[in-house]
Design a protein around this motif. Structure first.
Motif, PDB file in Angstrom:
ATOM      1  N   THR A  39      -4.892 119.832  49.257  1.00 17.64           N
ATOM      2  CA  THR A  39      -5.006 118.556  49.958  1.00 17.64           C
ATOM      3  C   THR A  39      -3.760 117.723  49.754  1.00 17.64           C
ATOM      4  O   THR A  39      -3.265 117.582  48.629  1.00 17.64           O
ATOM      5  N   ILE A  40      -3.282 117.184  50.837  1.00 15.11           N
ATOM      6  CA  ILE A  40      -2.130 116.295  50.813  1.00 15.11           C
ATOM      7  C   ILE A  40      -2.367 115.207  51.850  1.00 15.11           C
ATOM      8  O   ILE A  40      -2.957 115.470  52.901  1.00 15.11           O
ATOM      9  N   VAL A  41      -1.977 113.980  51.536  1.00 20.78           N
ATOM     10  CA  VAL A  41      -2.157 112.883  52.493  1.00 20.78           C
ATOM     11  C   VAL A  41      -0.796 112.401  52.969  1.00 20.78           C
ATOM     12  O   VAL A  41       0.161 112.344  52.199  1.00 20.78           O
ATOM     13  N   ILE A  42      -0.736 112.072  54.227  1.00 18.06           N
ATOM     14  CA  ILE A  42       0.514 111.595  54.805  1.00 18.06           C
ATOM     15  C   ILE A  42       0.740 110.140  54.401  1.00 18.06           C
ATOM     16  O   ILE A  42      -0.216 109.361  54.370  1.00 18.06           O
ATOM     17  N   LEU A  77      -5.748 121.003  53.810  1.00 20.21           N
ATOM     18  CA  LEU A  77      -6.043 119.781  54.552  1.00 20.21           C
ATOM     19  C   LEU A  77      -4.863 118.831  54.421  1.00 20.21           C
ATOM     20  O   LEU A  77      -4.482 118.456  53.311  1.00 20.21           O
ATOM     21  N   TRP A  78      -4.290 118.465  55.557  1.00 20.97           N
ATOM     22  CA  TRP A  78      -3.248 117.448  55.573  1.00 20.97           C
ATOM     23  C   TRP A  78      -3.830 116.238  56.283  1.00 20.97           C
ATOM     24  O   TRP A  78      -3.990 116.225  57.501  1.00 20.97           O
ATOM     25  N   ARG A 520     -16.283 116.980  43.228  1.00 27.48           N
ATOM     26  CA  ARG A 520     -16.840 118.336  43.326  1.00 27.48           C
ATOM     27  C   ARG A 520     -16.187 119.122  44.457  1.00 27.48           C
ATOM     28  O   ARG A 520     -16.024 120.348  44.358  1.00 27.48           O
ATOM     29  N   SER A 521     -15.811 118.444  45.518  1.00 26.46           N
ATOM     30  CA  SER A 521     -15.182 119.121  46.656  1.00 26.46           C
ATOM     31  C   SER A 521     -13.769 119.593  46.335  1.00 26.46           C
ATOM     32  O   SER A 521     -13.183 120.375  47.072  1.00 26.46           O
ATOM     33  N   ARG A 522     -13.211 119.074  45.239  1.00 24.83           N
ATOM     34  CA  ARG A 522     -11.840 119.376  44.805  1.00 24.83           C
ATOM     35  C   ARG A 522     -10.787 118.895  45.804  1.00 24.83           C
ATOM     36  O   ARG A 522      -9.655 119.356  45.796  1.00 24.83           O
ATOM     37  N   ARG A 523     -11.183 117.957  46.684  1.00 20.36           N
ATOM     38  CA  ARG A 523     -10.205 117.305  47.561  1.00 20.36           C
ATOM     39  C   ARG A 523      -9.548 116.129  46.837  1.00 20.36           C
ATOM     40  O   ARG A 523      -8.482 115.681  47.214  1.00 20.36           O
ATOM     41  N   ILE A 528      -0.732 116.927  45.788  1.00 23.44           N
ATOM     42  CA  ILE A 528       0.627 116.399  45.677  1.00 23.44           C
ATOM     43  C   ILE A 528       0.797 115.240  46.641  1.00 23.44           C
ATOM     44  O   ILE A 528       0.085 115.149  47.651  1.00 23.44           O
ATOM     45  N   LEU A 529       1.708 114.355  46.317  1.00 22.24           N
ATOM     46  CA  LEU A 529       2.127 113.306  47.248  1.00 22.24           C
ATOM     47  C   LEU A 529       3.628 113.412  47.429  1.00 22.24           C
ATOM     48  O   LEU A 529       4.367 113.507  46.444  1.00 22.24           O
TER      49      LEU A 529
END
Length: 918
Positions: A39-42, A77-78, A520-523, A528-529
């Motif tokens: 998972t990474i967020v923009i 997931l981005w 729990r979802s590990r999201r 990383i950011l």
């Protein structure tokens, strides 16, 4: 079924087609149940924005990591979305209204907000369309917006909870005030410029008539609100004056002389005028002197016009600050207290959007207790719970966090998250998620909602978990009177139901998730950011603080901070300099793949990038080379590989390229694991360009059997997979051109296997390649025409010469084709003139009689050598001159060093060429 490639590589023809295919077929969706999540967020760009070169770098790096994770089989997931950008968006819409002769204040708050939503629907998607052109493989099906329903719920919940925990409060302090927009702004929105100003020296009389004390200021008008004069407690000149009173010129007010170390005895007179309501340093001095913030004088209104603050003459009231400055200086001069005026360059703060000078202004605002929240955030980095890359930024992070100030989170705007606080008639505030809850707290008193909105950094600090559904336990709070009665910055009154609100619901809220469900979802935490270092404090640190406070864990495990993209000379890009680079223009000219590869290849762990368009052109040529190599493979019956494992190989050349592929996979894996984007890009670049295209395809020409077809197809497949994160468009096109199969974006990342590496074959082919390179280089230096075939005699150490002869005989056909030498023999007569090439202990001699004019060639080389040595020595003398090194511009010194190294190498190369002639 393969597709024959066009002769010419045209990026524009494939990019739009493949991106639409990926998006329409859900290729960016995280739909791999049971797989390890990634998972990474923009970093959410402003909804008003358009793609600039900094965005291009930031998002290219993110896309490399997320595409790589998909290829590794992870459920990647981005999270994508935009920031509502309070002040920027309000400015855009106000300007649009202004073109029709309408002011914001001509409208109700609700009507203005409806105009903003209408603008967003029509024009707010520019940057997301541009991100698609770059190839950003975000999860567009779940696009977020910081004003979408679920996100607004999270923002309101955090504000109320922080207030309950005593971590958010209302206080009177100084803020950066923008008189044009009539709002507080953040430090990031303040641009400091050097301007030519003046330094006014004033003589303040002691109240007892015993003398005067001199002070100086760059803002003489602020003396109307002076509340003290500070001197250093160790300054012997003023010790006797501490505690005495001064009668302030013009106003006649009495103010004290106080002791404070802020006054530097070495600067000016050593005495400093203190205006705590209009200077950040003076505010702290005032607090230390016992002046309460509520008692500090404020001489400006929201438009920076003079108001009464104690003794201000009537004719000064209502003047703007610049007219007031002239009037105050004239009065000071008339009273005989203006000692002198000096010209001085002054660091002056400007609003980056309004372009007006920012005023430190004393006002009531909402603050977050950042000091308390910073403690766990400091420990998270210190303990390694968050890895900062490059590590050198940790010192800066700790320094800022250790000295963090209260965070002003309120803004005097209409567009944004309206603060969930209501005031009774006595001014007491009630903080609650709904007005009904606030009324319950107030005992059903008449309440008025706070008209301010929240700083956009407040909402974006929740991005790593609010985008995933945290805080979205119930639907948006419409119908309770919040927005309808008081003009909330979120849902306008007209948004009574989803059917009536296509704008509001263009972004659907994610499913509600509790803290426990997200973990729990590990999201959460995110993996990383990726961030520019310039928002380390404004965004990154605040996400860490809020994540730890509300999720009980860090928001991301790693924080990668990249540098700035500068122009080719290293200068910072700015519109005023005219040196900005439009990434979309580069994409139009060279393709998105070339731009992406350039940015990756130049990103060296936080160092600034000097972007030269020639580099982009060079990597477009790299893409073209790969395109032509694939066409060559197609024309020779080489297609998609039938196996993920390396095919069986018996020929040394095939064993050599398989080993090279395995080594490249290993190096690439290490580089990406360490976030060495430049090393990763250069690793795959050199393997593709040199080892595969320039050597392997040349070595196999004319002898492509079934084994070679299988190996070549497998290697090309591995290349396309490894290169895909960097150059997604061309690799997808070539992947399908080689065979009828599923999309490359869903393929599997190769696994390095040391068992597939045959050291003997590697040594043998490296020997062959090295010999060809040396012979080619020597022939070029002698000016020997490429078409001339030359005899080859091998001498030197007898044992090594025998081994060399065996290898040269084995590869005689290849050497004749690629080095233009005839089958080699052992040397007999070494007296005759020959071109000598020493290779791994064996001496290859190519007789020159009848090939070139030896005397003329010696003369030419000797003349060139002497010229190179002369220039080398001249440059060495210049660099050895201290006057040049100390006085010349740094870039001139660097150029001289580079030129010296070049000429020294040239002289050495020419001397070696002369020696080879014998």
């Amino acid at each position: 079924m393969t597709t024959e490639l066009d002769k010419t590589f045209d990026p524009a023809a494939i990019e739009a087609r493949w991106y639409a295919h990926w998006e329409q077929n859900g290729r960016f969706r995280p739909e791999r149940p049971g797989a390890d999540p990634f998972t990474i967020v923009i970093p959410p760009p402003n909804v008003t924005g358009s793609l600039h070169i900094g965005h291009a770098l930031d998002n290219t790096l993110q896309d490399i990591l997320v595409r790589h994770a998909r290829l590794q089989g992870k459920d990647a997931l981005w999270v994508v979305g935009t920031d509502h950008a309070g002040i920027a968006t309000q400015m855009v819409v106000e300007r649009q209204l202004g073109a029709d002769g309408i002011k914001r204040t001509d409208l109700t708050r609700e009507d203005f907000i409806a105009k903003v939503w209408a603008w967003k629907e029509e024009s707010g998607g520019t940057i997301t369309r541009q991100l698609r052109r770059l190839g950003a493989s975000c999860d567009w099906a779940n696009e977020r917006f910081t004003m979408d329903p679920g996100f607004e719920n999270a923002v309101i919940k955090v504000f109320v909870e922080l207030h309950k925990r005593g971590l958010l409060y209302r206080d009177k302090r100084l803020v950066n005030w923008d008189p044009h927009f009539r709002t507080a702004i953040s430090d990031l929105e303040v641009e400091t410029k050097e301007v030519q100003g003046k330094f006014w020296h004033l003589s303040y009389p002691l109240a007892d008539g015993s003398g005067t004390i001199s002070v100086a200021t760059t803002r003489p008008e602020t003396m109307l609100a002076d509340m003290a004069v500070a001197v250093n407690p160790e300054d012997d000149r003023y010790k006797a004056l501490i505690g005495k009173q001064i009668r302030l010129p013009i106003t006649g007010r009495l103010i004290p002389i106080v002791a404070d170390e802020h006054a530097d005895p070495e600067l000016g007179s050593g005495a400093v005028k203190i205006t705590p309501g209009h200077d950040f340093n003076d505010f702290e001095v005032g607090i230390r002197a016992g002046i309460k913030a509520g008692d500090m004088l404020n001489m400006f209104d929201a438009d920076a016009r003079i108001v009464q603050c104690g003794g201000v003459p009537d004719d000064l009231l209502g003047l703007d600050r610049w007219d007031a400055r002239k009037a105050v200086v004239a009065r000071l001069e008339a009273e005989g207290v203006l000692e002198k005026v000096e010209d001085r360059v002054i660091q002056t703060p400007y609003g980056d959007r309004s372009g007006v000078v920012i005023e430190p202004w004393l006002t009531d605002q909402w603050y977050v207790d950042a000091k308390t929240l910073a403690g766990p955030a400091i420990e998270a980095v210190r303990s390694g719970a968050i890895e900062v890359v490059p590590k050198s930024w940790e010192k800066t992070y700790f320094n800022w966090m250790d000295n963090i100030q209260p965070w002003c989170v309120s803004r005097q705007l209409w567009w944004g998250h309206q603060i969930p606080a209501w005031f009774d008639e006595d001014g007491r505030a009630y903080v609650a998620e709904t007005e009904a809850e606030a009324r319950s707290q107030a005992g059903n008193k008449r309440l008025t909602r706070d008209s301010d909105v929240l700083d956009t950094w407040f909402s974006s600090a929740l991005w790593p978990f609010a985008t995933l559904g945290w805080g979205n336990e119930h639907p948006p709070r419409n119908g309770e009177g919040d927005h309808a009665e008081h003009g909330g910055g979120g849902v306008p009154q007209a948004t009574a139901s989803p059917a009536d609100t296509p704008l509001r619901h263009a972004f659907g809220a994610p499913p509600p998730r509790t803290r426990e469900e997200l973990i729990r979802s590990r999201r959460y935490p995110n993996d990383i950011l990726i961030s520019g270092f310039d928002i380390l404090f404004f965004w990154d640190a605040r996400m860490i603080m809020q994540g730890l406070e509300f999720m009980g864990d860090v928001p991301f495990r790693r924080l990668y901070l990249h540098g700035l993209v500068r122009d080719a000379t290293g200068a910072k890009m700015s519109k005023s300099k005219g040196n900005t680079v439009d990434p979309l223009g580069l994409i139009d000219r060279y393709g998105a793949d070339a731009l992406r590869f350039t940015l990756a290849a130049m990103e060296s762990q936080g160092r600034d990038i000097k972007l030269d368009e020639k580099r982009v052109e060079g990597y477009r040529n790299f893409a073209t080379k790969l395109w032509n190599a694939t066409r060559f493979c197609q024309s020779n019956g080489i297609g998609a590989s039938a196996t993920l494992e390396p095919p069986a190989a018996t020929l040394p050349v095939n064993q050599w390229i398989v080993a090279g592929t395995q080594k490249t996979i290993q190096q690439l894996d290490l580089a990406l694991a360490d976030l060495r984007f430049d090393e990763a890009a250069n690793t795959i670049y050199h393997f593709v360009w040199s080892q595969f295209c320039d050597w392997y395809l040349e070595l196999i020409k004319g002898q492509i059997d079934d084994e070679t077809k299988g190996v070549a197809g497998w290697v090309l497949d591995q290349i396309l997979v490894m290169l895909h994160p960097f150059m997604p468009f061309i690799t997808e096109e070539l992947w399908h051109a080689l065979g009828d199969r599923d999309d490359l974006i869903t393929a599997r990342w190769p696994m390095a296997d040391a068992r597939a590496m045959n050291p003997q074959a590697v040594q043998e082919i490296d020997w062959l390649r090295g010999l060809i390179e040396r012979i080619r280089s020597a022939r070029t230096e002698m000016g020997i025409a490429p078409g001339i075939k030359m005899a080859a005699e091998i001498g030197g150490d007898p044992a090594l010469a025998s081994i060399a002869l065996l290898r040269a005989t084995k590869y005689a056909t290849t050497l004749e084709r690629m080095a233009r030498i005839l089958p080699a023999t052992l040397a007999e007569d070494q007296a005759k003139a020959a071109l000598s090439v020493d290779h791994e202990g064996a001496l290859f001699r190519l007789p020159l009689e009848g090939v070139i004019d030896l005397d003329a060639e010696r003369a030419r080389l000797d003349k060139a050598r002497m010229a190179a040595e002369k220039e080398r020595d001249s440059l060495a003398a210049r660099l050895g001159n201290p006057s040049f090194v100390e006085r010349a511009k740094p870039e001139a010194v660097e150029k001289a060093k580079a030129d010296h190294a070049e000429k020294a190498a040239e002289a050495e190369r020419l001397a070696a060429a002369l020696a080879r002639l014998g």
